[in-house]
Scaffold this active site. Structure first.
Site, PDB file in Angstrom:
ATOM      1  N   GLU A  19      43.384 -50.237 -22.484  1.00  0.00           N
ATOM      2  CA  GLU A  19      44.665 -49.522 -22.415  1.00  0.00           C
ATOM      3  C   GLU A  19      44.539 -48.078 -22.893  1.00  0.00           C
ATOM      4  OE1 GLU A  19      47.731 -50.592 -21.216  1.00  0.00           O
ATOM      5  OE2 GLU A  19      46.490 -52.223 -20.454  1.00  0.00           O
ATOM      6  N   ARG A  26      26.504 -29.071  -9.599  1.00  0.00           N
ATOM      7  CA  ARG A  26      26.155 -28.408  -8.335  1.00  0.00           C
ATOM      8  C   ARG A  26      26.471 -26.914  -8.351  1.00  0.00           C
ATOM      9  NH1 ARG A  26      29.610 -27.736  -4.389  1.00  0.00           N
ATOM     10  NH2 ARG A  26      28.144 -28.476  -2.803  1.00  0.00           N
ATOM     11  N   ASP A  49      32.298 -23.448  -0.256  1.00  0.00           N
ATOM     12  CA  ASP A  49      32.960 -24.744  -0.353  1.00  0.00           C
ATOM     13  C   ASP A  49      34.476 -24.613  -0.323  1.00  0.00           C
ATOM     14  OD1 ASP A  49      30.731 -26.327  -0.438  1.00  0.00           O
ATOM     15  OD2 ASP A  49      30.598 -26.351  -2.621  1.00  0.00           O
ATOM     16  N   PRO A 106      44.379 -40.419 -17.005  1.00  0.00           N
ATOM     17  CA  PRO A 106      45.366 -40.112 -15.965  1.00  0.00           C
ATOM     18  C   PRO A 106      46.504 -39.233 -16.481  1.00  0.00           C
ATOM     19  CG  PRO A 106      45.589 -42.389 -16.689  1.00  0.00           C
ATOM     20  CD  PRO A 106      44.335 -41.860 -17.305  1.00  0.00           C
TER      21      PRO A 106
END
Length: 247
Positions: free
Chosen positions: A116, A154, A169, A89
């Protein structure tokens, strides 16, 4: 293209990537997936992969030694150079441009952390980049790793039946995709814009571009803020806004 994924749940990663066009890409060997469990590189009876951090605090941290041996085994299995990406993150936000960049590489190694996190010494020495799929925290890096692999696969030649599908897209040209309509027994053509039924390909292309610009303005104006619109695009967007105000 080869993907090597380091994960404590390798079966989960493999299972998630078996479906749809991505799964068929692996079946057809357009891409190759190899999963590696760092527990296989531990040397104690408990196959311990985590330890409490220096300085105390809650939670456990993935140890460096099993990861080091695991990564060396990955490199020994194939000498093709590959960046090591850590799903975190705290990483750089993953987007379509990054997916395109990775799709040009012959190989990528992805590390899915747990607990963690991972011993910082391993990250400092062996990770080339941290990647985030959003400003939230998951139980582990498996879903982000699967997300990255799916988005990249893809884009590889031969994966999609129609290569234009990827080009059209959302985000491919910095814009969101236009609305789409299909045949319906119950709805017929009700609610379908007349231009899409006209057979005039030039007008259809113009309508789709206008809708793409308009949908981006409505839903993700931040994307338009970073773009330099052509005169034609600016006119189409103004036309869309006028139509919105009239409704």
């Amino acid at each position: 293209m080869r993907f090597d994924v380091i994960s404590l749940f390798p079966d989960y990663v493999s299972h998630c990537l078996k479906a749809g066009v991505v799964g068929r890409a692996f079946e057809r060997s357009i891409a190759q997936l190899h999963t590696w469990n760092p527990r296989d590189f531990t040397h104690d009876n408990y196959r311990r992969i985590d330890e409490r951090p220096f300085g105390g605090g809650p939670g456990m941290v993935m140890m460096a030694d099993p990861l080091l041996e695991c990564l060396q085994a990955i490199k020994d299995a194939d000498v093709t150079p590959a960046p090591v990406l850590y799903m975190s993150p705290q990483g750089r936000p993953f987007n379509q441009a990054k997916a395109r960049e990775l799709a040009r590489l012959p190989r990528v190694i992805l590390l899915a952390g747990r607990y963690e996190g991972v011993d910082q010494r391993f990250l400092d020495t062996h990770v080339d980049q941290e990647i985030s799929i959003g400003d939230f925290v998951l139980s582990g890096g498996e879903l982000p790793a699967v997300t990255v692999v799916d988005a990249v696969v893809r884009l590889l030649d031969g994966v999609l039946n129609d290569a234009d599908s990827a080009i059209q897209d959302s985000f491919e040209q910095g814009l969101l995709d236009c609305p789409h309509y299909t045949r319906s027994e119950s709805l017929g053509t009700a609610g379908v814009p007349d231009v899409l039924l006209s057979g005039n390909h030039a007008l259809i292309a113009r309508w789709r571009r206008k809708q793409s610009l308009g949908q981006t303005w409505l839903k993700r104006p931040d994307l338009l803020g970073s773009m330099a619109l052509s005169k034609q695009d600016a006119e189409l967007l103004n036309e869309f806004k006028t139509e919105q105000n009239a409704n």
